[in-house]
Design a protein around this motif. Structure first.
Motif, PDB file in Angstrom:
ATOM      1  N   ILE A 188       0.834  -1.199   0.000  1.00  0.00           N
ATOM      2  CA  ILE A 188       0.000   0.000   0.000  1.00  0.00           C
ATOM      3  C   ILE A 188       0.878   1.262   0.000  1.00  0.00           C
ATOM      4  O   ILE A 188       0.573   2.248  -0.671  1.00  0.00           O
ATOM      5  CB  ILE A 188      -0.986  -0.029   1.192  1.00  0.00           C
TER       6      ILE A 188
ATOM      7  N   ALA B 228       2.114   1.897  -3.380  1.00  0.00           N
ATOM      8  CA  ALA B 228       1.037   2.431  -4.214  1.00  0.00           C
ATOM      9  C   ALA B 228       0.860   3.922  -3.945  1.00  0.00           C
ATOM     10  O   ALA B 228       0.656   4.699  -4.875  1.00  0.00           O
ATOM     11  CB  ALA B 228      -0.263   1.682  -3.934  1.00  0.00           C
TER      12      ALA B 228
ATOM     13  N   ASN C 158      -5.929   1.192  -7.922  1.00  0.00           N
ATOM     14  CA  ASN C 158      -7.180   1.930  -7.860  1.00  0.00           C
ATOM     15  C   ASN C 158      -6.904   3.233  -7.123  1.00  0.00           C
ATOM     16  O   ASN C 158      -6.877   3.292  -5.904  1.00  0.00           O
ATOM     17  CB  ASN C 158      -8.219   1.093  -7.124  1.00  0.00           C
TER      18      ASN C 158
ATOM     19  N   VAL D  67      -6.908   3.914  -2.963  1.00  0.00           N
ATOM     20  CA  VAL D  67      -5.620   4.013  -2.266  1.00  0.00           C
ATOM     21  C   VAL D  67      -5.459   5.386  -1.615  1.00  0.00           C
ATOM     22  O   VAL D  67      -4.990   5.504  -0.478  1.00  0.00           O
ATOM     23  CB  VAL D  67      -4.488   3.712  -3.275  1.00  0.00           C
TER      24      VAL D  67
ATOM     25  N   ILE E  52      -7.616   5.552   1.466  1.00  0.00           N
ATOM     26  CA  ILE E  52      -7.006   4.863   2.611  1.00  0.00           C
ATOM     27  C   ILE E  52      -5.975   5.774   3.276  1.00  0.00           C
ATOM     28  O   ILE E  52      -5.944   5.915   4.502  1.00  0.00           O
ATOM     29  CB  ILE E  52      -6.352   3.543   2.159  1.00  0.00           C
TER      30      ILE E  52
END
Lengths: 296, 596
Positions: B438, B441, B458, B462, B465
């Motif tokens: 993550i 990303a 996506n 992301v 989050i």
């Protein structure tokens, strides 16, 4: 109109049209790519090749037509297209410049891994295993394209040719069934172009179908099983290298019409007729036009 | 450095044309004089703080001058190649001497000016001050007679360019391999020194703090040029867990060094500020989302905790156990983060900055209006929620002083330690999320969103989050803040204010410290809290000076005080050696094709 082979169809774009306001950048283009095939897409500057690519990868939503991958229609979202199995590179290199070479490839593996925030925070055995596998696969890919020794360099510090290679490795990391290459040899010298050619063949041998946009004619005719020619947003011809090379309209589209008063009026008339057939009548009956042109 | 290809003649001619031996002698005598001067009285009157009147016993600014002068002496001797001191200067030999000499000169000059200004005229200066001042001046001038550390070519002309060049130094080579235990001891010693310096700075009164700041800034630069910081970085990178533990222990020792309750409170507030800044670093530093209303999430957490704290003024009138209050605060912030993020994160670039700026203000004004007259009575409006009771965990009352191992730990000390635990959690969250799928990303989205989505990320999900995680961390810290500050009011959560934390200062702490790093925002927050707190006499000029400092920093060190490897390479292009410029320039091709 399309060469039907016994191979399975990987990509099928049918009747793809892309309009930006009044401008029709791509007009009802059909294209199929079969497994194990390298298909080339050529055309003069501004012919709509990259727009067509963007339609395929979900970056643009085509105004009309549909794109399907292995029989299922693709959703118009780039990340879903990638997770479906189509990976791409960009015409003007778009690496994550301030990440290392290895990290770039690891980002490419995003769709093939599942670990979310919680598993990253908790660092369970599953997370460590997934990270280790990702690292291993990424290093394998770097080995494959010959950049393993530079895994810890920042992507921006790589020389141009290696940046192109890294982009391909990053795309391959998503384990695609189809790889779209947008001008992979732009700005390369003949040696580098030849190396890229080898690389593309090696990727094909891994069982990945390839669709490639290119300006370097020697490169494309050496490489491709089939070549489609896009002119002013429409598909002019599709066929083997020989067929395309022999087609007068392709020559005309690339070289243009001879200047006024030049010797050889007959040739000029011929070329004009060809252009008229392909371009100007397209408004009235675009689809019939392409279809007649493509019959081989 | 400018590598030359045309002119082969390079030289290390000093800025001032002095014979090297004379320059060395000058530095040594100057520094020794400055050192000796600190043992004499600098002024007769003890009206100037720090008691500079005693002969034979340095105090206040004299101590700082003493330390600076001693360091100058040591570095100068090390530069001369004295055996046993070589480890001090693995990088630059003479530029650290120049920097420390400048630090001593700056401190003594400031001390002499301050004494004269406060007591009315230079008549108040005793011979000791003159001796130190003259010594510092001699040392600084002579230091610029020492040869440059890097060879200069003829392109470096003019006094300014040569002055700047004289302060540069080569990077140190590979260090000798030391046994692990020695390396760990070095790390421990470094953190111990850091703790001591930090505690000294917190305790310092205004005049002393200015001297302290001048000396620390220049000595830190000197150590950097000498290559010691690079060596230390190599060690900390090698022993990361030990480094984190050492940092934690050093930080936990801080309240035990403080006898004064108010200084421990400064420490606790710095920790709150730093923790929130680190949370913002997830959003800004990793995911590249500009959040200008971040302090509102701190407010959401603090208000939630206050409402369920059992304060008599709380409209809820209930008392959650602390762990439940923390969860409630973090959850409330998370919900607000998702609510704000979901509609706006689909957009790119500046829109998010504008929406978050708006959200920050909306939060504050809403808290003001939920007062029973303009809206339902929830937060008591501008009165805020006072009388938030002290925490009691496992029978440990945070409001009472406790005796631990012979030290008395007051209320602020207790909260400091609790907050330290929260900081450690946030550091762990930052580190673990940053080094994962993550985290990669996030950085990919920050670098090139189009390419990132084409790699299957996506983007919206992301980014959401990151945004929600950032909000949660702020709310998490807010729950402690509510208890530390007794009462909370809407005016604590402004966009810009002279007192941190506020959105502008949080962002400044992240950028000043270094985006995407752990230690950067912590150091940035400490500086941004201490400087306004210590220089209160600047009152009206605080914000303008702050702005000026930010501009200067962005001009000369855009990657922040603590640069991560990426940012360092990003902003200082001349470090790149192997990128052929013309061929990477694909923009020409790109624009030609853009019409397709």
């Amino acid at each position: 109109m399309t060469t039907m082979t016994t191979n399975t169809t990987v990509l099928e774009a049918s009747d793809v049209t892309m309009r930006f306001g009044g401008l029709t950048a791509v007009r009802s283009v059909d294209l199929t790519v079969n497994s194990g095939e390298i298909v080339g897409l050529i055309g003069p500057n501004g012919a709509g090749k990259t727009t067509f690519f963007n339609c395929l990868t979900g970056l643009y939503v085509p105004t009309e037509g549909k794109v399907s991958y292995k029989g299922t229609v693709l959703p118009p979202k780039p990340h879903l297209v990638t997770s479906a199995g189509i990976a791409r590179t960009f015409q003007n290199i778009r690496l994550f410049a301030n990440m290392t070479v290895l990290e770039n490839v690891l980002v490419g593996r995003h769709t093939r891994t599942k670990e979310g925030l919680w598993s990253a925070l908790l660092r369970g055995p599953g997370f460590k295993k997934a990270e280790a596998t990702s690292n291993e696969k990424a290093m394998e890919l770097l080995e494959f394209i010959g950049l393993a020794h530079k895994a810890d360099h920042l992507a921006r510090n790589l020389p141009y040719g290696e940046q192109r290679k890294l982009e391909i490795a990053r795309a391959l990391a998503s384990e695609p069934g189809l790889l779209l290459l947008d001008e992979p040899t732009a700005g390369m010298n003949p040696q580098e172009t030849r190396a890229t050619e080898e690389l593309v063949f090696a990727i094909r041998d891994k069982g990945i179908a390839i669709l490639v946009i290119e300006h370097d004619m020697r490169f494309i005719f050496n490489l491709c099983d089939r070549v489609a020619v896009l002119v002013q947003g429409e598909k002019l011809v599709e066929g083997t290298s020989e067929v395309v090379q022999a087609d007068e309209r392709v020559v005309a589209a690339y070289l243009g019409t001879p200047f006024e008063g030049a010797p050889g009026d007959e040739e000029v008339a011929e070329v004009e007729a060809a252009e008229a057939a392909s371009a100007t009548t397209s408004k009235e009956a675009p689809s019939t036009n392409t279809r007649t042109e493509d019959g081989q | 450095m400018t590598t030359d290809t045309t002119t082969p003649s390079t030289h290390t001619t000093p800025v001032l044309p002095l014979p090297t031996t004379a320059a060395r002698a000058g530095v040594l005598t100057g520094a020794a004089l400055a050192l000796a001067g600190t043992f004499l009285a600098w002024t007769q009157s003890d009206a100037f703080p720090g008691n500079l009147t005693v002969t034979g016993y340095p105090g206040g600014l004299q101590v700082i001058t003493l330390v600076g002068a001693a360091l100058t002496l040591l570095l100068a001797l090390s530069g001369m190649g004295i055996r046993g001191l070589g480890w001090l200067t693995p990088g630059g030999k003479n530029s650290p001497v120049r920097l420390t000499a400048l630090g001593v000169l700056g401190t003594t000059a400031y001390a002499m000016t301050a004494i004269s200004a406060q007591l009315g005229g230079t008549i108040n200066l005793e011979p000791g001050a003159w001796i130190s001042g003259t010594g510092a001046l001699i040392a600084a001038v002579a230091a610029f007679g020492l040869p440059a550390d890097l060879p200069a070519d003829d392109t470096i002309t003019g006094f300014r360019a040569r002055f700047k060049h004289a302060l540069k130094a080569p990077t140190p080579g590979r260090a000798k391999e030391l046994p692990n235990s020695a390396e760990i001891l070095i790390i421990a010693a470094a953190f111990g020194t850091g703790l001591y310096v930090f505690a000294y700075g917190i305790d310092a009164y205004s005049e002393l703090f200015v001297g302290f700041f001048i000396t620390t800034a220049l000595v830190a630069t000197a150590l950097f040029r000498a290559g010691l910081i690079a060596r230390l970085n190599r060690l900390t990178a090698k022993h990361r867990t030990i480094t984190l533990t050492a940092a934690l222990i050093a930080a936990a020792c801080f309240p035990f060094t403080q006898t004064d309750e108010s200084y421990a409170l400064i420490g606790a507030n710095i920790l709150i500020f730093a923790t929130v800044a680190l949370g913002l670093n997830v959003v800004v530093g990793l995911a590249g989302l500009l959040d200008l209303g971040y302090v509102a999430f701190l407010g959401v957490g603090a208000y939630t905790a206050a409402l369920v704290s059992g304060s008599p003024q709380s409209t809820f009138g209930i008392q959650f156990p602390f762990w439940a209050a923390v969860l409630a605060g973090a959850a409330a912030s998370l919900i607000f983060g998702v609510l704000i993020g979901a509609p706006t994160l689909r957009l790119r670039g500046d829109y998010l900055a504008i929406v978050t700026l708006g959200f920050g203000e909306i939060f504050r004004i809403t808290m003001n209006n939920l007062n029973g007259s303009a809206g339902p009575d929830v937060t008591n409006g501008s009165q805020g929620i006072p009388n938030i009771p002290d925490l009691e965990l496992f029978g440990f009352n945070f409001g009472m002083p406790h005796d631990i191992a012979g030290f008395t730990l007051g209320r602020s000390g207790n909260y400091y330690l609790l907050m330290l635990l929260f900081t450690a959690v946030v550091v762990m969250v930052f580190r673990r999320s940053g080094e994962s799928r993550i985290g990669r990303a996030w950085v990919a989205i920050r670098e090139d969103e189009t390419a990132a989505t084409a790699m299957g990320i996506n983007g919206f999900r992301v980014k959401l989050i990151a945004f929600a995680l950032g909000a949660t961390l702020a709310g998490f810290a807010g729950t402690v803040q509510a208890h530390v500050s007794y009462s909370i009011t809407p005016e604590q959560y402004l966009f810009a204010n002279t007192v941190p934390p506020n959105s502008a200062f949080l962002l400044a702490a992240v950028i000043l410290g270094g985006m995407g790093t752990i230690s950067g925002p912590l150091i940035g927050a400490a500086l941004l809290y201490l400087i306004p707190a210590k220089l209160q006499f600047l009152e009206d000029f605080q914000l303008i000076l702050f702005g000026l400092a930010l501009i200067l920093l962005m001009r000369f060190r855009p990657e922040g005080l603590v640069a991560n490897k990426r940012a360092q390479l990003q902003f200082h292009e001349n470090d790149q050696l192997d990128v052929p410029e013309q061929r990477t320039d694909t923009t020409a091709v790109g624009t030609a094709k853009a019409g397709a």
